[in-house]
Scaffold this motif. Structure first.
Motif, PDB file in Angstrom:
ATOM      1  N   VAL A   1       0.903  -5.359   2.550  1.00 49.29           N
ATOM      2  CA  VAL A   1      -0.626  -5.420   2.702  1.00 49.29           C
ATOM      3  C   VAL A   1      -0.741  -6.975   3.741  1.00 49.29           C
ATOM      4  O   VAL A   1      -1.755  -6.907   4.404  1.00 49.29           O
ATOM      5  CB  VAL A   1      -1.433  -5.784   1.477  1.00 49.29           C
TER       6      VAL A   1
ATOM      7  N   GLN B   1       0.988  -1.118  -0.053  1.00 45.96           N
ATOM      8  CA  GLN B   1       0.043  -0.076   0.129  1.00 45.96           C
ATOM      9  C   GLN B   1       0.934   1.272   0.038  1.00 45.96           C
ATOM     10  O   GLN B   1       1.823   1.347   0.796  1.00 45.96           O
ATOM     11  CB  GLN B   1      -1.077   0.031   1.156  1.00 45.96           C
ATOM     12  N   TRP B   2       0.834   2.082  -1.048  1.00 47.97           N
ATOM     13  CA  TRP B   2       1.608   3.306  -1.070  1.00 47.97           C
ATOM     14  C   TRP B   2       0.765   4.498  -0.297  1.00 47.97           C
ATOM     15  O   TRP B   2      -0.292   4.556  -0.493  1.00 47.97           O
ATOM     16  CB  TRP B   2       1.896   3.682  -2.790  1.00 47.97           C
ATOM     17  N   SER B   3       1.860   5.278   0.161  1.00 48.76           N
ATOM     18  CA  SER B   3       1.220   6.607   0.713  1.00 48.76           C
ATOM     19  C   SER B   3       2.294   7.577   0.875  1.00 48.76           C
ATOM     20  O   SER B   3       3.594   7.245   0.769  1.00 48.76           O
ATOM     21  CB  SER B   3       0.545   6.235   2.282  1.00 48.76           C
TER      22      SER B   3
ATOM     23  N   ASN C   1       1.450  -5.617   8.034  1.00 48.87           N
ATOM     24  CA  ASN C   1       1.417  -4.115   7.949  1.00 48.87           C
ATOM     25  C   ASN C   1       2.342  -3.697   9.025  1.00 48.87           C
ATOM     26  O   ASN C   1       2.669  -2.401   8.983  1.00 48.87           O
ATOM     27  CB  ASN C   1       0.042  -3.552   8.414  1.00 48.87           C
TER      28      ASN C   1
ATOM     29  N   LEU D   1      -2.019   3.457  -6.815  1.00 50.36           N
ATOM     30  CA  LEU D   1      -1.698   1.968  -6.158  1.00 50.36           C
ATOM     31  C   LEU D   1      -0.595   1.393  -6.863  1.00 50.36           C
ATOM     32  O   LEU D   1      -0.162   0.496  -6.518  1.00 50.36           O
ATOM     33  CB  LEU D   1      -3.269   1.209  -6.689  1.00 50.36           C
TER      34      LEU D   1
END
Length: 124
Positions: free
Chosen positions: A110, A69-71, A113, A88
């Motif tokens: 994912v 999960q990219w952020s 985490n 994404l």
């Protein structure tokens, strides 16, 4: 379970992630896990208004999902009207009106985490 050579493909679907991991561990003697997440490039310099493609490499054991999960962890100087974004697929977009000089991007497993990594992008 695709790609791991295990024929019990319904274990994940019928038992859910947590129980499927336990089932596979008991039946096959290993526990699926994520060992690390690496982002490439780990550092880069881009100009305002540009995009940058980041990729992740996830080291796993067993059938652990390699997705991340990219952020955006931090982007001081970002504006609410036209924010720095990452999709994404790891495509980072820095708007022309970005008023900062550094962006920190995070890729988090994912499957687990607690396993993540960051990249530092300098904006010129």
């Amino acid at each position: 379970l695709s790609g791991c050579g295990i024929s019990d493909k319904n274990a994940y679907k019928s038992q859910g992630k947590k129980n499927a991991v336990k089932y596979i561990e008991e039946k096959y003697g290993f526990k699926p896990s994520v060992k690390s997440v690496t982002i490439s490039p780990a550092t880069a310099t881009i100009t305002k208004g540009q995009e940058l493609k980041l990729t992740s490499e996830v080291a796993t054991e067993g059938f652990a999902n390699k997705a991340v999960q990219w952020s955006i962890e931090s982007a001081v100087g970002d504006s609410a009207e036209n924010p720095v974004t990452i999709d994404l697929n790891g495509n980072l977009r820095v708007p022309k009106d970005f008023d900062g000089n550094e962006i920190v991007v995070k890729a988090k497993s994912v499957f687990d985490n607690t396993i993540e990594n960051t990249a530092v992008i300098t904006v010129s």
